[in-house]
Design a protein around this motif. Structure first.
Motif, mmCIF file in Angstrom:
data_model
loop_
_atom_site.group_PDB
_atom_site.id
_atom_site.type_symbol
_atom_site.label_atom_id
_atom_site.label_comp_id
_atom_site.label_asym_id
_atom_site.label_seq_id
_atom_site.Cartn_x
_atom_site.Cartn_y
_atom_site.Cartn_z
ATOM 1 N N LEU A 159 0.768 -1.226 -0.240
ATOM 2 C CA LEU A 159 0.102 -0.022 -0.032
ATOM 3 C C LEU A 159 0.994 1.360 -0.107
ATOM 4 C CD1 LEU A 159 -2.852 -0.865 2.519
ATOM 5 C CD2 LEU A 159 -2.799 -0.968 0.123
ATOM 6 N N ILE A 212 -4.002 3.766 -2.974
ATOM 7 C CA ILE A 212 -4.387 2.933 -1.833
ATOM 8 C C ILE A 212 -5.671 2.263 -1.800
ATOM 9 C CG2 ILE A 212 -4.327 2.883 0.631
ATOM 10 C CD1 ILE A 212 -2.053 4.778 0.708
ATOM 11 N N ALA A 243 -6.192 -1.692 -2.068
ATOM 12 C CA ALA A 243 -6.758 -2.445 -0.815
ATOM 13 C C ALA A 243 -7.325 -3.513 -0.934
ATOM 14 C CB ALA A 243 -7.455 -1.207 -0.101
ATOM 15 N N ILE A 270 -5.012 0.063 6.094
ATOM 16 C CA ILE A 270 -5.321 1.184 5.064
ATOM 17 C C ILE A 270 -4.981 2.641 5.738
ATOM 18 C CG2 ILE A 270 -7.192 2.396 3.788
ATOM 19 C CD1 ILE A 270 -8.302 -0.532 3.360
#
Length: 340
Positions: free
Chosen positions: A127, A140, A144, A154
């Motif tokens: 990420l 991201i 994710a 996250i």
């Protein structure tokens, strides 16, 4: 009993936060007009951070602030397309591609190796790597679900990326002037080395006239890199998620952000002569207002506690990756003869 429509309810929910962002954006525009060397972008972010540090936004203003930081910025990017032609966009994309691919490769390889050395979980380092190498929080958010990242991972990645977004908005204009870059070269540097669209806009606006449009085009081309990255990551996942992508390949299209499509449409309209000069000037002015309000919203969204909770390892990884990406971009500019 009368009930407001969903649209009216949503508007009422967003209005307080949007109004706050517009107010801070208005102050930043006044500061920029009074002191052009300061610009409007950094005051908008700084004022937002200061207000958030004094009093965290609550439930009343939170939805509008989140809306401003994302949607108003994306709308502003769409409006910037009215000042460019399709030929400009294609030329800029082709010119930026070698620099873009080199920075992305360095970032992803370093994220894998350094992340392992720092004992950072594989999903979290992925990420942070794509966030730094491609387009910040947007990358991201796209990656994710592909890698089944947890909400905690996250949050850590977004908090880490945010620190270096703010740092880049401040440092890159100084770096550009120190290197003697013109608007064209700075747009290429900012678009390929700064991870989030908001910070690219802030840095290019602060640097000076002419850099913004070029930097945004470079950044949007870079944002499209999230599509092959998501596909590649999906193909490396366990069988069920890989088979899902193979059964529904059309879902790849949904990875393209809507504002890129809108930007291209505006560019096509301008290329076809459908946007008159006065309208184009109005759209540019409106884009500036939306940018100031959006950057105020980003400043207001600052969560210093979340940044502290992320710990030093993700921050160290994000910091090193940011420096490597910047150094790679500067090196590529030097090799192509664009440094003074």
């Amino acid at each position: 009993m009368f009930r407001p429509s969903p649209l009216a309810h949503r508007t009422a929910q967003l209005l307080p936060g949007v109004a706050l962002c517009l107010a801070i954006g208005g102050v930043s525009l006044a500061i920029g007009a009074a002191a052009p060397v300061v610009g409007t972008a950094l005051p908008a972010i700084a004022l937002g951070v200061a207000v958030a540090a004094f009093r965290r936004p609550g439930a009343r203003t939170g939805p509008g602030i989140a809306f401003s930081g994302k949607w108003l910025l994306q709308a502003a990017v769409v409006l910037l397309g009215a000042h460019l032609s399709l030929q400009d966009v294609l030329a800029v994309g082709a010119e930026s591609l070698p620099v873009m691919l080199s920075t992305l490769t360095v970032c992803l390889v370093a994220a894998w190796g350094l992340g392992r050395a720092l004992r950072i979980d594989g999903r979290l380092r992925t990420l942070i790597g794509v966030g730094t190498g491609v387009c910040g929080a947007s990358a991201i958010a796209a990656v994710a679900p592909v890698i089944a990242a947890t909400s905690g991972e996250i949050a850590y990645a977004v908090s880490t990326i945010f620190v270096f977004n703010i740092a880049a908005a401040v440092a890159f204009p100084l770096l550009g002037h120190a290197l003697g870059l013109d608007a064209h070269a700075f747009g290429l540097l900012a678009g390929t080395a700064i991870n989030d669209t908001s910070s690219v806009v802030a840095a290019a606006t602060t640097f000076g006239a002419g850099a913004l449009g070029f930097a945004v085009v470079v950044k949007l081309v870079r944002t499209l890199m999230i599509v092959p990255i998501c596909v590649g990551l999906a193909l490396r996942q366990p069988g069920s998620r890989r088979r899902e992508l193979m059964r529904h390949p059309w879902r790849i299209v949904t990875l393209v952000p809507w504002f890129i499509v809108g930007f291209v449409v505006m560019t096509l309209a301008n290329s076809a002569g459908l946007i008159a000069g006065p309208v184009r000037d109005t759209l540019l002015a409106l884009s500036g207002i939306l940018i100031a309000a959006a950057l105020a919203g980003i400043g207001l969204s600052t969560d210093l506690g979340a940044i502290r909770r992320a710990g030093w390892r993700p921050l160290a990884l994000g910091g090193v990756l940011s420096v490597l990406v910047t150094a790679t971009a500067v090196g590529a500019l030097a090799l192509t003869g664009q440094l003074a």
